[in-house]
Design an enzyme around this catalytic site. Structure first.
Site: not given
Ligand code: SF4
Length: 370
Positions: A96, A362
């Site tokens: 990703e 994150c």
């Protein structure tokens, strides 16, 4: 594994390797430079799209090399304009990356250095996958080129802060930096690349010595060895060792250093944590007698060296369903924590993660592929 998958990846070849490959195909060596420009300057990975090359070499490259480093699966667009891309390698290993426009300098791509991650940090979704695959340089670069092409944007910076621990894949990271900073590649300044790490001592030393001016972001998150061992079991736990490595990096490398710190309710957001973080940001824990530091002191101070204390980025934690014990610190406490650092004269920024609504922030990357 298919025949195609066993072939070498065209995007993995250095310019010198490409020259040899082209000559082996019976073509003049100068064609290699043309191919390399198509790949790295224009992001065209399919030889059929390299329109100023003769048909024969295009067919030869397509027949002898794997020209599809990643298989595209899906993408999602966040309300903040970020786009998360999901590809696979080796059939089901997810990769990703997140393209993030709108920074003052332009657009950044947060890319993955590995599929999944074997480091097992408790608060991180990627760690739950385990290590699925080590990515080659071509598979890392392909994230940049494919995201740019699909998003219709050119990235100004690359941040290796997606899936995986880049310092556990230094060989590929080294080649990525070489391509992006190379005159025949993107011709970027190394300052446009940031490598993020949870902190591994030896690779940090190697990084300092081999990638001049590449920026480094240390994901510290905890200021005691005990807590780092508990929540980040495979990272270097000892603060003194980390401070040594950062001091060395700062002295010999010249790249910008930041400390990343995700605030977790009740786990690392108390006043004493802020005090310890401020002390660490001054690199106060370095062992001045250590051989590494003695060596670092022999290097001339690089120009424009960042002053101490180091800059701290406070990250608002993005919870993941699989680990409900990790909760984000509330806004009021985040502000107080930031103020404690400012009062201690530590430069600090509170960073809002991009793409949280599409699980692109994150610590949230970690799609499972059936
Ligand atoms: Fe791996 Fe980084 Fe997640 Fe830790 S925080 S598990 S090193 S991806």
């Amino acid at each position: 594994m298919s025949e195609q998958a066993r072939q070498p990846l065209l995007l993995d070849l250095s310019l010198a390797q490409l020259e040899r490959a082209v000559v082996d195909l019976g073509q003049p060596a100068y064609r290699a430079r043309q191919v390399y420009h198509w790949l790295h300057q224009r992001g065209v990975l399919d030889p059929q799209g390299m329109t100023d090359l003769p048909a024969t070499i295009r067919e030869q490259l397509a027949a002898n090399y794997d020209c599809q480093p990643l298989r595209f699966r899906t993408q999602a667009v966040s309300a903040d304009g970020s786009i998360k891309y999901l590809w696979t390698v080796a059939d089901t290993a997810p990769v990703e990356a997140v393209l993030m426009p709108g920074f003052d300098y332009g657009t950044a791509l947060c890319a993955s250095s590995q599929s999944g991650c074997g480091f097992g940090c408790g608060f991180c979704q990627t760690g739950r996958l385990g290590l699925r695959a080590q990515l080659s340089a071509g598979q890392i670069l392909a994230q940049l080129y494919d995201a740019e092409s699909r998003g219709g944007m050119t990235a100004d910076r690359l941040v290796l802060m997606g899936m995986g621990e880049p310092l556990a894949n230094l060989r590929s990271v080294r080649q990525v930096v070489a391509v992006l900073t190379g005159a025949e590649g993107r011709d970027w300044s190394a300052r446009r690349i940031t490598v993020s790490t949870v902190g591994l001592y030896k690779p940090l030393v190697e990084l300092a010595n081999t990638f001049p001016r590449v920026n480094l972001a240390l994901s510290l998150h905890f200021t005691s060895a005990e807590k780092r061992r508990k929540h980040m079991p495979k990272a270097e736990p000892r603060l003194e060792r980390l401070a040594d490595a950062l001091f060395n990096y700062r002295r010999v490398n010249g790249g910008k250093l930041t400390i990343e710190y995700a605030l977790l309710d009740g786990l690392n957001d108390r006043d004493r944590d802020a005090r310890r973080l401020a002390q660490f940001a001054r690199l106060a824990d370095i062992d001045r007698e250590s051989e590494l530091i003695q060596q670092a002191l022999e290097y001339p101070v690089p120009p424009r060296q960042q002053p101490l204390p180091l800059h701290v980025n406070l990250i608002t934690y993005n919870p993941i369903p699989a680990a409900p014990q990790y909760r984000p610190t509330d806004e009021r406490r985040v502000s107080e924590f930031a103020r404690l650092l400012s009062d201690a004269e530590v430069p600090v920024t509170v960073r809002r993660s991009r793409g949280a609504d599409i699980a692109a922030a994150c610590g949230q990357l970690g799609s499972e592929i059936a």
